[in-house]
Design a protein around this motif. Structure first.
Motif, PDB file in Angstrom:
ATOM      1  N   PHE A   1      -1.872   3.403  -5.626  1.00 45.32           N
ATOM      2  CA  PHE A   1      -0.700   2.647  -5.858  1.00 45.32           C
ATOM      3  C   PHE A   1      -0.818   1.602  -4.823  1.00 45.32           C
ATOM      4  CE2 PHE A   1       3.479   1.188  -4.514  1.00 45.32           C
ATOM      5  CZ  PHE A   1       3.994   0.724  -5.564  1.00 45.32           C
ATOM      6  N   CYS A   2      -1.326   1.900  -3.514  1.00 45.86           N
ATOM      7  CA  CYS A   2      -1.167   0.939  -2.314  1.00 45.86           C
ATOM      8  C   CYS A   2      -2.434  -0.047  -2.551  1.00 45.86           C
ATOM      9  CB  CYS A   2      -1.186   1.528  -0.981  1.00 45.86           C
ATOM     10  SG  CYS A   2       0.284   2.423  -0.591  1.00 45.86           S
TER      11      CYS A   2
ATOM     12  N   LEU B   1      -2.833   3.739   2.587  1.00 47.70           N
ATOM     13  CA  LEU B   1      -3.458   4.917   2.729  1.00 47.70           C
ATOM     14  C   LEU B   1      -4.632   5.318   2.463  1.00 47.70           C
ATOM     15  CD1 LEU B   1      -0.171   6.067   0.761  1.00 47.70           C
ATOM     16  CD2 LEU B   1      -0.792   6.908   3.126  1.00 47.70           C
ATOM     17  N   GLY B   2      -5.447   6.206   2.995  1.00 45.05           N
ATOM     18  CA  GLY B   2      -6.837   6.695   2.451  1.00 45.05           C
ATOM     19  C   GLY B   2      -6.851   8.152   2.558  1.00 45.05           C
ATOM     20  N   ILE B   3      -7.886   8.725   1.919  1.00 49.99           N
ATOM     21  CA  ILE B   3      -8.167   9.958   2.114  1.00 49.99           C
ATOM     22  C   ILE B   3      -9.534  10.110   3.287  1.00 49.99           C
ATOM     23  CG2 ILE B   3      -9.288  12.020   0.987  1.00 49.99           C
ATOM     24  CD1 ILE B   3      -7.815  11.167  -1.619  1.00 49.99           C
TER      25      ILE B   3
ATOM     26  N   GLY C   1      -3.859  10.137   4.631  1.00 46.50           N
ATOM     27  CA  GLY C   1      -3.388   9.618   6.003  1.00 46.50           C
ATOM     28  C   GLY C   1      -3.200   8.036   5.969  1.00 46.50           C
ATOM     29  N   VAL C   2      -2.824   7.715   7.068  1.00 42.93           N
ATOM     30  CA  VAL C   2      -2.734   5.944   7.413  1.00 42.93           C
ATOM     31  C   VAL C   2      -3.680   6.134   8.556  1.00 42.93           C
ATOM     32  CG1 VAL C   2      -0.695   4.970   6.377  1.00 42.93           C
ATOM     33  CG2 VAL C   2      -0.583   6.489   8.736  1.00 42.93           C
TER      34      VAL C   2
ATOM     35  N   ASP D   1       4.313   0.617   5.117  1.00 39.10           N
ATOM     36  CA  ASP D   1       5.159  -0.274   5.381  1.00 39.10           C
ATOM     37  C   ASP D   1       5.206  -1.598   4.471  1.00 39.10           C
ATOM     38  OD1 ASP D   1       7.634  -1.629   6.272  1.00 39.10           O
ATOM     39  OD2 ASP D   1       6.986  -2.191   8.176  1.00 39.10           O
ATOM     40  N   ASN D   2       5.512  -1.234   2.979  1.00 35.43           N
ATOM     41  CA  ASN D   2       5.476  -2.455   2.170  1.00 35.43           C
ATOM     42  C   ASN D   2       6.808  -2.417   1.383  1.00 35.43           C
ATOM     43  OD1 ASN D   2       4.960  -0.969  -0.303  1.00 35.43           O
ATOM     44  ND2 ASN D   2       2.938  -0.481   0.665  1.00 35.43           N
TER      45      ASN D   2
END
Ligand code: SF4
Ligand code: SF4
Ligand code: FES
Length: 525
Positions: free
Chosen positions: A158-159, A168-170, A180-181, A188-189
């Motif tokens: 989505f991001c 976000l990522g894995i 996590g970020v 924050d969008n």
């Protein structure tokens, strides 16, 4: 077209259709899944959508397979069911199963799949589970529980694909893999809460909704977001006369499956402390509560042609209300002394996805009704030096100092929802219903008329605005003779000269007359 047989049922679908979608058509329900989402790219990572295709030695995933003419597919045989159960067990190995304290309980994909395919004793002892971080705040609206994540990657996609912000990522590999970020980055969008909707489990939850209500207690009502001119189709989830959250309803022509975070927070204003709940009159310089009956008599005493000098309506009002208000203003002051909102008021920062800089839901209607905006300076000038009554319907014009200064010689009637500067400056205040408290039509920036249904009752002594406006018109000898919403909407259609084709174009999904019951609460997205 491709003809295929799914669980013994023959269907025909367009070439290029995903087997996942064809299976949903044939079965009448989706295959078990976590990672597939029709509005995101295919990841094929959860492996739950297993099907058997005759002629293929191994089971395959349907979300990443395209239909072929002549395919024979099985989705419910023992081989498929056993495979789905085993994959589900893998997903559950490290899951904390903390449903009693999880906001997602009741609309959780994992609970649903377990009830359909699981119902077995787990082979994994609780002590062997890999523990990960819980309740991590990762942005202004979203909280992350890494243990609950099934690594479906929907939120990541989505991001990347919708907001293109990529927060976000894995991270890590194997059973240490986690969502996590990056350090120093926040989720924050403007659309971050959509990740909560599409997360199939309780890994991403809303900070606003957290621990507010168990979802099975909520009732849902179809409505239209009033946060801006886009008019996203939404569902209001409410209980005990309180709206707890907004969720998007899919409408390809308006908002697709998404909505913005600004819109999600609009429920807060409905229940804020400054809501007006009773009529107020000014006595000895201070506003004091009065009865509805007394306020109505006072209102009728003040609302007289020749006495009212200016009438101002805000585009936060519905199409029906603005239509009636315009009629009223025409009788009271004539076209030169009326306006539709203060120029520049209700504006914010928009984006190129959904959020419009115009934060009013019905400005298009003002254009149709020839109610132009007026600048605070021009309004102050129009009011300056005059004596009489100013009629204000919604908005807060007195928040502008030049308008506030011009009010001193006037009597002010304020019809509105909140106790702002205009209410404070008024001699008579009549509480009106907010958007979620009425069945109403809204004209969005595309000129599409959409209907929002009433989710909760207006607070205190507040009545439906349109009844009050009809009452006032009747008092002035201009009774529009509308006894209910269907008749009122016919009047609106006539006033706006909506032809059949217009109505068809502008109301593609919902009729002018309220004839659809609210949908049942949805279980998961
Ligand atoms: S947080 Fe939710 S949406 Fe994101 S990968 Fe995990 S389970 Fe999927
Ligand atoms: S884009 Fe506008 S209408 Fe849509 S959810 Fe956001 S504020 Fe509401
Ligand atoms: S839904 Fe097909 S692999 Fe996840």
């Amino acid at each position: 077209m491709a003809k295929l047989t799914i669980d013994g049922k023959e269907i025909e679908v367009p070439d290029g259709t995903r087997l996942f979608d064809a299976c949903e058509t044939a079965r009448g329900e989706a295959l078990p899944h976590f990672c597939y989402h029709p509005d995101l790219s295919v990841a094929g990572v959860c492996r739950l959508c297993q099907v058997e295709i005759e002629g293929m030695p191994k089971l395959t995933i349907a979300c990443n397979t395209t239909v072929r003419d002549g395919m024979v597919v099985h989705t419910r045989n023992e081989r498929v069911t056993t495979a789905v159960q085993q994959i589900l067990e893998m997903h559950l190995i490290n899951h904390p199963v903390d449903c009693p304290i999880c906001d997602q309980a009741g609309e959780c994909g994992l609970q649903d799949q377990y009830m359909s395919f699981g119902l077995y004793e787990s082979e994994v002892a609780e002590a062997d589970k890999v523990n990960k971080a819980k309740a991590q705040v990762i942005g202004p609206h979203v909280i992350l529980d890494k243990e609950r994540c099934v690594l479906c990657s929907r939120c990541v996609r989505f991001c990347q694909e919708v907001t293109k912000t990529g927060e976000l990522g894995i991270y890590n590999r194997g059973d240490r893999a986690e969502i996590g970020v990056a350090p120093g980055v926040e989720l924050d969008n403007n659309y971050s809460l959509n990740t909560v909707d599409i997360c199939p489990v309780g890994a991403l939850t809303s900070r606003d909704f957290r621990f507010q209500k168990r979802v099975w207690m909520l009732r849902s009502t179809s409505s239209i977001c009033n946060g801006c001119a886009t008019g996203c189709n939404v569902r209001l989830d409410h209980e005990g006369n309180r709206v707890f959250r907004l969720k998007p309803r899919h409408n390809e022509a308006v908002n697709g499956p998404w909505m913005c975070d600004v819109g999600r927070m609009t429920h807060k204003d409905l229940h804020s402390e400054d809501r007006l709940e009773a009529p107020l009159t000014k006595k000895d310089g201070a506003l004091a509560e009065t009865s509805w009956q007394d306020a109505r008599e006072a209102l009728k005493g003040l609302i007289k042609p020749g006495k009212v000098v200016y009438a101002l309506a805000d585009p936060g009002q519905s199409l029906e209300e603005l239509t009636l208000f315009r009629r009223l203003a025409k009788v009271l002051v004539g076209e030169a002394q009326m306006a539709g909102g203060i120029a520049g008021e209700g504006r914010g920062e928009g984006d190129d996805i959904l959020l419009d800089a115009d934060r009013r839901p019905n400005r298009q209607a003002l254009e149709w009704l020839d109610l132009a905006e007026i600048s605070p300076t021009d309004l102050a000038e129009a009011l300056g030096g005059t004596k009489g009554t100013l009629l204000v319907y919604g908005g807060d014009p007195a928040a502008h100092p030049e308008v506030a200064a011009a009010l001193s010689r006037l009597q002010v009637i304020y019809l509105g929802t909140h106790r702002g500067a205009t209410a404070e400056a008024a001699d008579l205040v009549i509480p009106t219903a907010a958007w979620a408290e009425k069945d109403a039509l809204w004209a969005n920036r595309q000129g599409r008329i959409q209907r929002g249904q009433r989710a909760v009752a207006a607070p205190g002594q507040t009545r439906e605005d349109w009844r009050l406006l009809v009452d006032l018109l009747a008092h002035l000898g201009q009774d529009p003779e509308v006894g209910g919403l269907p008749a009122l909407r016919r009047l609106v259609a006539a006033e706006l000269e909506l032809t059949d084709e217009d109505v068809l174009n502008r109301l593609p999904a919902e009729g002018l007359v309220p004839d659809r019951p609210a949908p049942a609460p949805a279980g998961g997205e």
